[in-house]
Design a protein around this motif. Sequence first.
Motif, PDB file in Angstrom:
ATOM      1  N   HIS A   1      -0.241  -3.151  -5.514  1.00  0.00           N
ATOM      2  CA  HIS A   1      -1.445  -3.948  -5.279  1.00  0.00           C
ATOM      3  C   HIS A   1      -1.024  -5.331  -4.796  1.00  0.00           C
ATOM      4  O   HIS A   1       0.120  -5.756  -4.993  1.00  0.00           O
ATOM      5  CB  HIS A   1      -2.274  -4.059  -6.560  1.00  0.00           C
TER       6      HIS A   1
ATOM      7  N   ARG B   1       2.660   2.102  -3.321  1.00  0.00           N
ATOM      8  CA  ARG B   1       1.789   2.359  -4.483  1.00  0.00           C
ATOM      9  C   ARG B   1       1.568   1.105  -5.319  1.00  0.00           C
ATOM     10  O   ARG B   1       1.479   1.157  -6.548  1.00  0.00           O
ATOM     11  CB  ARG B   1       2.375   3.482  -5.351  1.00  0.00           C
TER      12      ARG B   1
ATOM     13  N   VAL C   1      -9.580   1.715  -1.449  1.00  0.00           N
ATOM     14  CA  VAL C   1      -9.190   0.311  -1.325  1.00  0.00           C
ATOM     15  C   VAL C   1     -10.302  -0.545  -1.915  1.00  0.00           C
ATOM     16  O   VAL C   1     -11.463  -0.429  -1.520  1.00  0.00           O
ATOM     17  CB  VAL C   1      -8.938  -0.094   0.141  1.00  0.00           C
TER      18      VAL C   1
ATOM     19  N   THR D   1      -5.687   1.243  -4.133  1.00  0.00           N
ATOM     20  CA  THR D   1      -5.028  -0.052  -3.922  1.00  0.00           C
ATOM     21  C   THR D   1      -6.033  -1.178  -4.119  1.00  0.00           C
ATOM     22  O   THR D   1      -7.152  -1.113  -3.611  1.00  0.00           O
ATOM     23  CB  THR D   1      -4.432  -0.150  -2.499  1.00  0.00           C
TER      24      THR D   1
ATOM     25  N   THR E   1       0.831  -1.214   0.000  1.00  0.00           N
ATOM     26  CA  THR E   1       0.000   0.000   0.000  1.00  0.00           C
ATOM     27  C   THR E   1       0.856   1.251   0.000  1.00  0.00           C
ATOM     28  O   THR E   1       0.605   2.192  -0.763  1.00  0.00           O
ATOM     29  CB  THR E   1      -0.932  -0.008   1.222  1.00  0.00           C
TER      30      THR E   1
ATOM     31  N   ARG F   1       2.919   7.627   2.161  1.00  0.00           N
ATOM     32  CA  ARG F   1       3.334   7.212   0.820  1.00  0.00           C
ATOM     33  C   ARG F   1       4.367   8.175   0.241  1.00  0.00           C
ATOM     34  O   ARG F   1       5.301   7.742  -0.454  1.00  0.00           O
ATOM     35  CB  ARG F   1       2.115   7.116  -0.102  1.00  0.00           C
TER      36      ARG F   1
END
Length: 320
Positions: A57, A55, A121, A161, A52, A228
């Motif tokens: 999945h 960046r 999400v 995500t 997460t 992030r």
Amino acid sequence: MTDASLPESDHPEQVPPLSVADATTLTDRIVDNVEEVIVGQHDAIEHILVATLARGHLLLEDVPGVGKTVLGRAVATSVDCSFNRVQFTPDLLPSDVTGVNVFNQKTREFEFRPGPVFANVVLGDEINRAPPKTQAALLEAMAEGQVTVDGETRRLPDPFTVIATQNDVEPGRTYDLPMAEVDRFMKKLRLGYPDEDAETRLLERVAGDHPIESLTPVATLDDLRGARRTVANVTLSEPVRRYVSRLASYTRDEASLGVSPRGAIALTRAAQARAVLNGREYVVPDDVQTEAPTVWSHRIDADRPGRDVVDAALTAVSVE
């Protein structure tokens, strides 16, 4: 809201990075919160946070009933963000995921009704039960953070995500994910069965109401955005970058399909996130070695398991 939290912003790009210390504290807080629900999966929770923050999945693959869906939901619930769950079935259409234009009789115009992919999400449950055409509806979303419907492109929320689950049983009733889609998952994890002590604690927790129902967020959306950005600013020195390149070259020599440049980029980003989890503002080779198995194993096609190729690369390629 803690001291490390940021006010919610309507302009995600303007959210400043957290300090490394605050970002580390944030991740610890989320891990502790998820462990109120999930027992014995500390490493898996950290791997989801790494994906997460980097960046990326995540693909969770295992037998039914080991907590894949609950784990993904618990991580999403720990952050105060938008969350959608998509149950993939054989009759699911691409428009059921991305959205569709619907004609409004009153205005005499077409209006776009967004699908569940429009969330921070997205939990794609049992993704391999849907046919390839529907699976492919996620390709553009995962790679570019956008979807195109009837020729019009729309941006997805920031951050975005995908946490997808798939069962590795009943092969005759599922569809294999195409390699192009598998490659877009930064990480692929298996949870496995809990040990006796962990399962005993789990049974105690779920004897009444399931703890997931009372789980509350411990971080804001802007906390996540700031963390992030912290990860993106982590120092990645030239020797570490070269180490990743040599590892990738080894997999290409030892497999019919080795790690692509996209896979190398994914590993460096995951290593940056791992550094933040460990309270550092720079990547060391240990971060790369910790992340390589979950980031690379599913990208390799060889006459032996991808994990074996990655392990061999980590053993054969020296750190200089």
